[in-house]
Write an enzyme that holds these catalytic residues in place. Structure first.
Site, PDB file in Angstrom:
ATOM      1  N   ARG A 173      -5.338   2.100   1.419  1.00 54.02           N
ATOM      2  CA  ARG A 173      -5.722   3.511   1.376  1.00 54.02           C
ATOM      3  C   ARG A 173      -5.822   4.046   2.800  1.00 54.02           C
ATOM      4  NH1 ARG A 173      -9.180   0.758  -2.256  1.00 54.02           N
ATOM      5  NH2 ARG A 173      -8.865   1.367  -4.448  1.00 54.02           N
ATOM      6  N   LYS A 197     -13.254   0.512  -1.567  1.00 53.37           N
ATOM      7  CA  LYS A 197     -14.259   1.249  -2.312  1.00 53.37           C
ATOM      8  C   LYS A 197     -15.379   0.305  -2.744  1.00 53.37           C
ATOM      9  CE  LYS A 197     -11.301   4.915  -4.136  1.00 53.37           C
ATOM     10  NZ  LYS A 197     -10.803   5.599  -5.363  1.00 53.37           N
ATOM     11  N   HIS A 268      -1.004   8.597   0.364  1.00 50.12           N
ATOM     12  CA  HIS A 268      -1.207   7.970  -0.939  1.00 50.12           C
ATOM     13  C   HIS A 268       0.122   7.712  -1.637  1.00 50.12           C
ATOM     14  CE1 HIS A 268      -4.515   6.569  -3.308  1.00 50.12           C
ATOM     15  NE2 HIS A 268      -4.030   7.096  -4.420  1.00 50.12           N
ATOM     16  N   ARG A 271       1.343   4.469  -0.489  1.00 46.70           N
ATOM     17  CA  ARG A 271       0.630   3.401  -1.213  1.00 46.70           C
ATOM     18  C   ARG A 271       1.243   3.224  -2.602  1.00 46.70           C
ATOM     19  NH1 ARG A 271      -4.468   0.808  -2.060  1.00 46.70           N
ATOM     20  NH2 ARG A 271      -5.502   1.334  -4.024  1.00 46.70           N
ATOM     21  N   HIS A 294      -7.829  -2.686  -6.482  1.00 46.56           N
ATOM     22  CA  HIS A 294      -8.261  -2.102  -7.746  1.00 46.56           C
ATOM     23  C   HIS A 294      -9.264  -3.027  -8.424  1.00 46.56           C
ATOM     24  CE1 HIS A 294      -4.276   0.356  -8.085  1.00 46.56           C
ATOM     25  NE2 HIS A 294      -5.186   0.958  -7.349  1.00 46.56           N
ATOM     26  N   TYR A 303       1.668   1.624 -12.365  1.00 43.99           N
ATOM     27  CA  TYR A 303       2.880   1.398 -11.580  1.00 43.99           C
ATOM     28  C   TYR A 303       3.963   0.725 -12.396  1.00 43.99           C
ATOM     29  CZ  TYR A 303      -0.206   2.677  -7.809  1.00 43.99           C
ATOM     30  OH  TYR A 303      -1.080   3.365  -7.029  1.00 43.99           O
TER      31      TYR A 303
END
Length: 322
Positions: A173, A197, A268, A271, A294, A303
């Protein structure tokens, strides 16, 4: 509660006596809950708009003690209905529901309202569109554009090449990239220590092209820009401070705009492209999940949809029985 236009909504103000309530709520969000500062700001802004809406009604709350009578389920639903009438995206409405729920739970525990009213709010399920991705050839052209820009040795161009290389080859990110310190790079094993995150740490590998760009940046680009205020930051802005995500977005936008045949995209999208090309190349979904940071495979699953769409397009264009 009547419906108002979006201009009226934007013009409302929160009574000054309610500002401390917003401040306390934001402090609560930051307190050990691993929420990003961007999420805190978004939730605070949403709740500010909600309180302003409630205060605009006759007899609306002017001080914290008034919230108990004004913070009702019909009032919340009326506020959300305004968002829908004003054309807010489903994802935006869903976030405002989340903000209202979070505020309601906190306010109930703090004794500002008698019960967690917003727990009964229903959030719309946001439409999940397929992410924008570059084709492999387009991504290669974007990288080549950045390499050509760095060939003359300008420190900013050398940095820009590394920015594009890291975002695409590592799939990290933009905020994760900007948060990297020099010591987060293990050049011997070609690994990045990334804080994602929820303050979750992961190791992300990078390849030889990224190592070459990194070596050039550390040898000549970073020393030319570094100042006493640079600290340990890996990537620096023009004035020597840590590169911020907004500047990184501008860099990617400019490099892709200068690439013939490639769309102008965001960090993004690089990514997204990285993840898609990994899966198209045969990488296991679980491995891609770990690389991207994730928390669940379901987030990474999108994806595979992108790859399936490309497969269908290739089939329709090439097979005589399509």
């Amino acid at each position: 509660m009547g419906r108002m236009g979006s201009d009226e909504v934007a013009g409302r103000e929160v009574p000054a006596a309610l500002e401390p309530v917003l401040d306390d709520f934001a402090d609560h969000l930051r307190d050990g809950r691993s929420r990003s500062e961007a999420t805190v700001r978004a939730y605070r802004s949403d709740v500010r708009a909600l309180l302003a809406r409630l205060s605009a009604e006759p007899g609306g709350p002017a001080v914290a003690g008034d919230l108990a009578g004004a913070f009702t389920l019909p009032a919340l639903r009326g506020w959300l209905s305004e968002q829908v009438w004003a054309g807010a995206a489903r994802s935006s409405v869903a976030r405002r529901v989340a903000a209202a729920r979070s505020f309601s739970a906190w306010a109930a525990r703090a004794g500002l309202i008698p019960a967690d009213i917003a727990a009964r709010l229903d959030a719309p399920r946001p439409h999940r569109g397929l992410p924008e991705v570059l084709r492999a050839g387009q991504a290669a052209d974007v990288i080549r554009t950045a390499e050509l820009g760095a060939a003359e040795g300008d420190p900013l161009a050398v940095r820009d090449q590394l920015v594009v290389e890291l975002l695409y080859s590592c799939g990290i990110r933009v905020a994760e990239m900007c948060g990297l310190d020099v010591d987060d790079v293990d050049r011997e094993r070609r690994l990045l220590r990334v804080i994602g995150k929820g303050d979750r740490e992961r190791a992300v590998p990078y390849g030889l092209p990224a190592e070459a760009a990194l070596g050039r940046w550390l040898a000549s680009g970073r020393p030319a820009l570094a100042t006493d205020s640079s600290g340990p930051a890996l990537l620096l802005g023009a004035r020597g401070g840590r590169l911020d995500p907004r500047s990184a977005r501008r860099i990617v936008n400019e490099v892709t705009a200068a690439t013939s045949g490639a769309p102008r995209v965001s960090p993004h999208a690089l990514r997204h492209s990285s993840a898609t090309h990994l899966l198209e190349g045969g990488a296991d979904l679980r491995h891609v999940q770990e690389l991207l940071g994730h928390s669940t495979p379901a987030t990474t699953q999108i994806y595979t949809h992108v790859s399936a769409d490309r497969l269908r397009a290739a089939y329709r264009g090439a097979h005589p029985r399509a």
